[in-house]
Design an enzyme around this catalytic site. Sequence first.
Site, PDB file in Angstrom:
ATOM      1  N   GLY A  13      31.247  31.743  -1.113  1.00  0.00           N
ATOM      2  CA  GLY A  13      30.105  30.923  -1.504  1.00  0.00           C
ATOM      3  C   GLY A  13      30.440  29.440  -1.476  1.00  0.00           C
ATOM      4  O   GLY A  13      29.557  28.603  -1.596  1.00  0.00           O
ATOM      5  N   GLY A  14      31.729  29.100  -1.342  1.00  0.00           N
ATOM      6  CA  GLY A  14      32.150  27.703  -1.339  1.00  0.00           C
ATOM      7  C   GLY A  14      32.207  27.136   0.070  1.00  0.00           C
ATOM      8  O   GLY A  14      31.940  27.822   1.055  1.00  0.00           O
ATOM      9  N   ASP A  16      34.741  26.083   1.977  1.00  0.00           N
ATOM     10  CA  ASP A  16      35.774  26.477   2.934  1.00  0.00           C
ATOM     11  C   ASP A  16      35.403  27.739   3.724  1.00  0.00           C
ATOM     12  O   ASP A  16      35.393  27.729   4.958  1.00  0.00           O
ATOM     13  CB  ASP A  16      37.112  26.675   2.214  1.00  0.00           C
ATOM     14  CG  ASP A  16      37.674  25.351   1.696  1.00  0.00           C
ATOM     15  OD1 ASP A  16      37.316  24.295   2.261  1.00  0.00           O
ATOM     16  OD2 ASP A  16      38.459  25.375   0.727  1.00  0.00           O
ATOM     17  N   CYS A 100      46.543  39.195  -4.909  1.00  0.00           N
ATOM     18  CA  CYS A 100      45.184  39.460  -4.421  1.00  0.00           C
ATOM     19  C   CYS A 100      45.135  39.296  -2.899  1.00  0.00           C
ATOM     20  O   CYS A 100      44.533  40.108  -2.198  1.00  0.00           O
ATOM     21  CB  CYS A 100      44.188  38.545  -5.110  1.00  0.00           C
ATOM     22  SG  CYS A 100      42.472  38.848  -4.638  1.00  0.00           S
ATOM     23  N   CYS A 196      40.430  34.616 -12.416  1.00  0.00           N
ATOM     24  CA  CYS A 196      39.010  34.867 -12.189  1.00  0.00           C
ATOM     25  C   CYS A 196      38.496  36.054 -13.002  1.00  0.00           C
ATOM     26  O   CYS A 196      37.312  36.161 -13.259  1.00  0.00           O
ATOM     27  CB  CYS A 196      38.772  35.127 -10.704  1.00  0.00           C
ATOM     28  SG  CYS A 196      39.700  36.554 -10.073  1.00  0.00           S
TER      29      CYS A 196
END
Lengths: 362, 382
Positions: A13-14, A16, A100, A196
């Site tokens: 959603g950002g 990058d 992750c 997160c």
Amino acid sequence: MSDHSTVVVAMSGGVDSSVAAALLVERGYTVIGVMMRLWAEGKDNRCCSPPAVDDARSVCAKLGIPFYLLNFETEFKTRVVDYFVAAYARGYTPNPCVQCNRWIKFGALLERAGALGADYLATGHYARRRERAGKFELLRGVDAQKDQSYALHRLTQAQLARALFPLGDLTKPETRALARRFGLPVSEKGESQDLCFAADRDYRNFLRRRVPTALVPGDIVDTRGRIIGKHAGLAFYTIGQRKGLGLAVGEPLFVLALDAARNRVVVGRAVELGGRELIANAVNWIAGSAPAMPLRVTAKIRYKSAEVGATITGDEVEGSVRVQFDQTLRDITPGQFVVFYDGEVCLGGGVINQTDSRFHCL
Amino acid sequence: MERAIYLDHSATTPVDPRVVEAMLPYFGVKFGNASSLHRWGQAALVALTEARRTVADILHARPGEIVFTGCGSESDNLALRGVALALRGRGNHIITTPIEHHAVLNTAAQLEKEFGFAVTRVPVNRYGVVNPDDIARALTPRTILVSVMYANNEVGTIEPIAEIAKITRARGVLLHTDAVQAGGYLDLDVDKLGVDLMSLGAHKFHGPKGVGALYVRTGTPLVPTQTGGSQERARRAGTENVPYIVGMATALEIAQGEREATNARLRALREQLVIGILERVVGAQLTGDPQHRLPGHASFVIPDVVGDEMVLGLDLAGIAASTGSACTAGSAEPSHVLAAMGYAPAIARGALRLTLGRGNTDADVEEAVNAVVEVVGKLRGK
């Protein structure tokens, strides 16, 4: 690589990952946007909050590509959250983002991308991949400020063979300019969020809620083993920490070591802090095999720490290496990753296990 | 992506162009509020009255028994909460099934948790069919409402509503049916069915989203769940959405008018689809009742694949499918319907639903079968 290849882009959603997707569409790939639904202690994981999902979906709609929200809650809980908790319980300071990338993005998601018929998985990381003599190398991103090769150092040849990093040759300002050119949002909201999965951003509170049993109070000792205070659980302390020790001593004291075997926090003066050597376990060599040693490299002991010259020698334990730094480092922290570079090439790295700190074995 | 075959008509349907045309005047020229006294209001009221009569006629009901709502879920909410709260002086027991839509399940659960009602969920068999005898056994002197869906959204099974109604009527207990999936395909005669309340949602039969109806038999006690003005005889406050209500009535009239022909065609296509998949996808099983099911509804469990992955693979191949309910898509939870039918979670993970509609052709079915075979093969081969 053919321009007719299919690529899954891990969307946040950002700016990058949005620009990464747009660049791939522009280059003629068949692009599929995917967001991962990850485990969260509370309602939403910050890496896939409802606004982030909405942003990613809007970007994909604008680019005319499909968007899917895929569920990885179970994998994330096992590989990242449980690891995080177990590390703290052992007096280690974990790095969940590295895990992750290794197990979720380039593990479970890469597998699902294959099931969707994708040839590649692309991310918005600032890192480069170079093919050389049939092997893949991981290179730093061109933007030294943003370089994220550290977070990717545990990737294997098989993973790199299917990875694309469209932003590796760009600087952050260039990415922003491209976002404007493509008419994409330029917010940072959706970028990777530390911790997160925790309901608040304080890992100490998270551990208190989730694993109270791992938080066993014990003694704070000085470098000669004398008890000079009480600690609330090893997980609440980190190497180099000064504040919050609750010690009424004249000169400032720092955490020198966490002694899990005896549940002790070792503290001392600033001059006693630091070491020049460590042993790293579970070393991943991106090339697929260990290089000839001893080897001169530059090394980083945290994502944001300065890089220093070091010599790596083999250790008697398979998969472990001994790293000797050219200078004393103040905050060598067991559980964090030490990552090795040869110029612009990221060679790999391992988990910091022991340091040469004399104070571990008090 | 050139191919675009829509096989998810249980999730929603495209609005029929005839319906769109019927709706259009009520956005602009006849935009009035049906409660206004002037002729703008009168024109809207006339349209509303006609729409209500159209729906009532199809249901063999009286116009005053039709309450227009915002959607099928709202109709379910009004039926359950409205009756339960109206009758709480008489009893506190509600009977339903574990395979209902969440609009019924979660409303019943809220009545249980927040309002002190007792809810019995009678079991279903392997095909998802409720046994009326189980309803009879579950009835108590405190039972005030039975709610059983007319046809299930995930597996297409048609429930024996008329038989259940014989039992509830003999005991003087109200019967509600969620007919949202049945609306376009089954007989909606409320007297033949014997129901006291029935929920409908327009977008399942080529009407617009955002409008539904609840049939409420005369004399049925009902507390409004949305209070305000006295619209819909004070059973559902809020300015009537005239264009959508007109759209719903037109869509229902078309669907029910063409029902026999549509159903015959959809049944034939579905047989072709079911046979194709059962023959060519190793281990695939049909879920739901093989005979008593919605005409265009095909649902399966397919071993060694994950439903969501099949759906995404089919989407990339240009085919719209689903695992079960569109309302729970993307959740990791296995289907509550398949669980109630006795499918283990590991099997239920491989659920695939393909639901045909008016626009589909033989060629669509053939391509869909090929695509399912291909996608399953790829997923199993990975």
